[in-house]
Design an enzyme around this catalytic site. Structure first.
Site, PDB file in Angstrom:
ATOM      1  N   THR A  23       0.800  -1.232   0.000  1.00 18.44           N
ATOM      2  CA  THR A  23       0.000   0.000   0.000  1.00 18.44           C
ATOM      3  C   THR A  23       0.835   1.286   0.000  1.00 18.44           C
ATOM      4  OG1 THR A  23      -1.725   1.215   1.150  1.00 18.44           O
ATOM      5  CG2 THR A  23      -0.168   0.016   2.525  1.00 18.44           C
ATOM      6  N   LEU A  24       0.302   2.306  -0.675  1.00 16.89           N
ATOM      7  CA  LEU A  24       0.912   3.642  -0.645  1.00 16.89           C
ATOM      8  C   LEU A  24       0.139   4.582   0.281  1.00 16.89           C
ATOM      9  CD1 LEU A  24       1.734   3.980  -4.445  1.00 16.89           C
ATOM     10  CD2 LEU A  24       3.379   3.772  -2.584  1.00 16.89           C
ATOM     11  N   SER A  25      -0.928   4.069   0.909  1.00 14.85           N
ATOM     12  CA  SER A  25      -1.758   4.934   1.755  1.00 14.85           C
ATOM     13  C   SER A  25      -0.991   5.556   2.927  1.00 14.85           C
ATOM     14  CB  SER A  25      -2.989   4.173   2.257  1.00 14.85           C
ATOM     15  OG  SER A  25      -3.857   3.941   1.181  1.00 14.85           O
ATOM     16  N   THR A  70      -9.308  -2.105   2.021  1.00 18.15           N
ATOM     17  CA  THR A  70      -8.950  -2.577   0.686  1.00 18.15           C
ATOM     18  C   THR A  70      -9.349  -4.039   0.517  1.00 18.15           C
ATOM     19  OG1 THR A  70      -7.207  -2.574  -0.996  1.00 18.15           O
ATOM     20  CG2 THR A  70      -6.523  -3.168   1.241  1.00 18.15           C
ATOM     21  N   LYS A  74     -13.981  -4.740   1.014  1.00 18.90           N
ATOM     22  CA  LYS A  74     -14.753  -3.519   0.708  1.00 18.90           C
ATOM     23  C   LYS A  74     -16.268  -3.739   0.773  1.00 18.90           C
ATOM     24  CE  LYS A  74     -11.239  -1.275  -2.108  1.00 18.90           C
ATOM     25  NZ  LYS A  74     -10.918  -0.542  -3.327  1.00 18.90           N
ATOM     26  N   ASP A 110     -12.986   5.894  -3.660  1.00 18.75           N
ATOM     27  CA  ASP A 110     -12.423   5.404  -4.930  1.00 18.75           C
ATOM     28  C   ASP A 110     -13.160   6.066  -6.090  1.00 18.75           C
ATOM     29  OD1 ASP A 110     -10.480   3.621  -4.009  1.00 18.75           O
ATOM     30  OD2 ASP A 110     -11.886   1.946  -3.899  1.00 18.75           O
ATOM     31  N   TYR A 232      -1.968   2.088 -11.993  1.00 18.55           N
ATOM     32  CA  TYR A 232      -0.935   3.136 -11.910  1.00 18.55           C
ATOM     33  C   TYR A 232       0.473   2.562 -11.855  1.00 18.55           C
ATOM     34  CZ  TYR A 232      -1.783   2.084  -6.981  1.00 18.55           C
ATOM     35  OH  TYR A 232      -1.973   1.437  -5.787  1.00 18.55           O
TER      36      TYR A 232
HETATM   37  P1  NDP Z   1     -11.237  -7.554  -9.447  1.00 17.86           P
HETATM   38  O1  NDP Z   1     -10.354  -8.691  -9.116  1.00 17.86           O
HETATM   39  O2  NDP Z   1     -12.501  -7.354  -8.700  1.00 17.86           O
HETATM   40  O3  NDP Z   1     -11.633  -7.653 -11.021  1.00 17.86           O
HETATM   41  C1  NDP Z   1     -10.641  -7.930 -11.987  1.00 17.86           C
HETATM   42  C2  NDP Z   1     -11.195  -7.642 -13.363  1.00 17.86           C
HETATM   43  O4  NDP Z   1     -10.131  -7.821 -14.307  1.00 17.86           O
HETATM   44  C3  NDP Z   1     -12.326  -8.572 -13.793  1.00 17.86           C
HETATM   45  O5  NDP Z   1     -13.177  -7.859 -14.645  1.00 17.86           O
HETATM   46  C4  NDP Z   1     -11.566  -9.662 -14.563  1.00 17.86           C
HETATM   47  O6  NDP Z   1     -12.349 -10.344 -15.513  1.00 17.86           O
HETATM   48  C5  NDP Z   1     -10.532  -8.818 -15.267  1.00 17.86           C
HETATM   49  N1  NDP Z   1      -9.331  -9.524 -15.691  1.00 17.86           N
HETATM   50  C6  NDP Z   1      -8.383 -10.074 -14.902  1.00 17.86           C
HETATM   51  N2  NDP Z   1      -7.393 -10.607 -15.660  1.00 17.86           N
HETATM   52  C7  NDP Z   1      -7.745 -10.402 -16.944  1.00 17.86           C
HETATM   53  C8  NDP Z   1      -7.153 -10.736 -18.191  1.00 17.86           C
HETATM   54  N3  NDP Z   1      -5.983 -11.377 -18.246  1.00 17.86           N
HETATM   55  N4  NDP Z   1      -7.769 -10.356 -19.329  1.00 17.86           N
HETATM   56  C9  NDP Z   1      -8.944  -9.692 -19.262  1.00 17.86           C
HETATM   57  N5  NDP Z   1      -9.570  -9.353 -18.134  1.00 17.86           N
HETATM   58  C10 NDP Z   1      -8.977  -9.707 -16.972  1.00 17.86           C
HETATM   59  O7  NDP Z   1     -10.280  -6.254  -9.361  1.00 17.86           O
HETATM   60  P2  NDP Z   1     -10.710  -4.750  -9.027  1.00 17.86           P
HETATM   61  O8  NDP Z   1     -11.966  -4.455  -9.758  1.00 17.86           O
HETATM   62  O9  NDP Z   1     -10.637  -4.532  -7.561  1.00 17.86           O
HETATM   63  O10 NDP Z   1      -9.485  -3.908  -9.669  1.00 17.86           O
HETATM   64  C11 NDP Z   1      -9.407  -3.715 -11.071  1.00 17.86           C
HETATM   65  C12 NDP Z   1      -8.229  -2.796 -11.410  1.00 17.86           C
HETATM   66  O11 NDP Z   1      -8.404  -1.500 -10.840  1.00 17.86           O
HETATM   67  C13 NDP Z   1      -6.888  -3.320 -10.879  1.00 17.86           C
HETATM   68  O12 NDP Z   1      -5.948  -3.265 -11.927  1.00 17.86           O
HETATM   69  C14 NDP Z   1      -6.492  -2.351  -9.806  1.00 17.86           C
HETATM   70  O13 NDP Z   1      -5.097  -2.151  -9.773  1.00 17.86           O
HETATM   71  C15 NDP Z   1      -7.190  -1.053 -10.268  1.00 17.86           C
HETATM   72  N6  NDP Z   1      -7.461  -0.153  -9.131  1.00 17.86           N
HETATM   73  C16 NDP Z   1      -6.983   1.114  -9.159  1.00 17.86           C
HETATM   74  C17 NDP Z   1      -7.202   1.985  -8.106  1.00 17.86           C
HETATM   75  C18 NDP Z   1      -6.626   3.358  -8.142  1.00 17.86           C
HETATM   76  O14 NDP Z   1      -6.685   4.066  -7.114  1.00 17.86           O
HETATM   77  N7  NDP Z   1      -6.105   3.811  -9.255  1.00 17.86           N
HETATM   78  C19 NDP Z   1      -8.012   1.586  -6.930  1.00 17.86           C
HETATM   79  C20 NDP Z   1      -8.511   0.227  -7.015  1.00 17.86           C
HETATM   80  C21 NDP Z   1      -8.222  -0.607  -8.083  1.00 17.86           C
HETATM   81  P3  NDP Z   1     -13.210 -11.674 -15.082  1.00 17.86           P
HETATM   82  O15 NDP Z   1     -14.411 -11.146 -14.349  1.00 17.86           O
HETATM   83  O16 NDP Z   1     -13.578 -12.308 -16.360  1.00 17.86           O
HETATM   84  O17 NDP Z   1     -12.316 -12.484 -14.218  1.00 17.86           O
END
Ligand code: NDP
Length: 291
Positions: A23-25, A70, A74, A110, A232
């Site tokens: 975490t960076l929090s 996190t 959540k 978020d 990021y």
């Molecule tokens: P989840 O684990 O809940 O969901 C992951 C998603 O990615 C699903 O839709 C999944 O599809 C898809 N996925 C995973 N691997 C692949 C792949 N190889 N090809 C295509 N689709 C894929 O994660 P979150 O929703 O919590 O997070 C999603 C992103 O958001 C992360 O990358 C995270 O780093 C980023 N994030 C950024 C934040 C910020 O402050 N900038 C804050 C929180 C998250 P399927 O349903 O088919 O498995």
């Protein structure tokens, strides 16, 4: 805050999740505390599966002022709260808990953070046709945000089409708008043949798996007007690179991270962070996420 500066009046805030080591929090909150003159120590708390209720109740009993939440808690934390902000309630997930009378009150910074980041970058949803890649926790929340902020249409593409369909149904029903259309990721060729705002909310391309994008075919990126990746790290994802090569503007998720943290800090500590100080935190995050 440095351990030497902790005294009898130091308030405690922290992050609960599992894992929390990445975490960076703490960087955001402890640095802001210094800037704003808040006597605060912000620490990560790893909470094992099955211990969430004890952790939240214990934190309240120990007078903890606020907590970020996190993965994977959540949603699971919702029944443990004394109240939930309407946006967070609709999304069904919180990332920020603020101490209140009788318990913690939940917010979702978020999504407000993402909205603020996009506004700062001059990217809006109003009246837009939006392509949203990913229907996980964050993709679902972004679908709500798009529907609430007046997007004309959201094409929600997910690797698992069933998950996209469930999220589309839920968002359309709850917002009373027929706005979100579910598709499988592989069906992107049936999207309208024009450039659209595209939000990348999958974890494909996340460090260390940097050579991956949710859609690899360069032709897809000819339909991207602005590519907004929520990842990021790395700072320039393959999705961003492909979008840039196709002539689109591309942004990463660092400003979302910044604003979710700044807004959480403001809610927990009851102070307003001046934009100049938020800018200094952004510089810090840029350095921390350099690979
Ligand atoms: P989840 O684990 O809940 O969901 C992951 C998603 O990615 C699903 O839709 C999944 O599809 C898809 N996925 C995973 N691997 C692949 C792949 N190889 N090809 C295509 N689709 C894929 O994660 P979150 O929703 O919590 O997070 C999603 C992103 O958001 C992360 O990358 C995270 O780093 C980023 N994030 C950024 C934040 C910020 O402050 N900038 C804050 C929180 C998250 P399927 O349903 O088919 O498995």
């Amino acid at each position: 805050m440095a351990a030497g500066n902790i005294d009898g009046r130091t308030a405690v805030c922290g992050l609960i999740g599992n894992p929390v080591e990445h975490t960076l929090s703490p960087d955001i909150h402890n640095t802001l505390a210094g800037f704003c003159g808040v006597n605060l120590a912000y620490v990560p708390f790893r909470v094992e599966n099955g211990d969430l209720e004890a952790a939240v109740r214990g934190a309240y009993a120990l007078s903890v002022r606020g907590l970020n939440v996190t993965v994977p808690y959540k949603k699971e934390v919702l029944p443990l709260l004394c109240g939930i902000d309407p946006l967070a309630k609709e999304i069904g997930a919180v990332n920020t808990l603020v101490r209140a009378d009788g318990g913690f009150f939940g917010y979702n910074t978020d999504m407000t953070g993402l909205y603020r980041a996009m506004q700062e970058d001059g990217v809006g949803f109003e009246g837009e046709e939006v392509v949203l890649l990913g229907a996980g926790g964050v993709g679902r929340a972004v679908a709500f945000l798009c529907a609430r902020k007046g997007a004309g249409r959201v094409y929600l593409l997910n690797r698992s089409g069933q998950k996209a369909a469930a999220v589309a149904k839920e968002v359309n029903e709850r917002t009373g708008r027929d706005c979100v259309r579910a598709m499988e990721l592989g069906d992107w060729r049936s999207l309208p043949k024009k450039r659209m705002l595209t939000v990348q909310a999958t974890s494909a391309g996340l460090y260390p798996d940097c050579e991956r994008a949710p859609i690899e075919d360069p032709d897809f990126y000819g339909r991207v007007e602005t590519g907004y990746d929520l990842i990021y790290q790395p700072a320039r994802t393959k999705f961003m690179r492909l979008a840039g090569e196709a002539g689109a503007k591309a942004y990463n998720g660092l400003k979302m991270l910044l604003w979710q943290g700044v807004e959480a800090f403001e809610l927990m500590n009851g102070v307003a962070v001046p934009s100049e100080q938020a800018g200094r935190i952004y510089e810090l995050l840029l350095k921390k996420t350099e690979i």
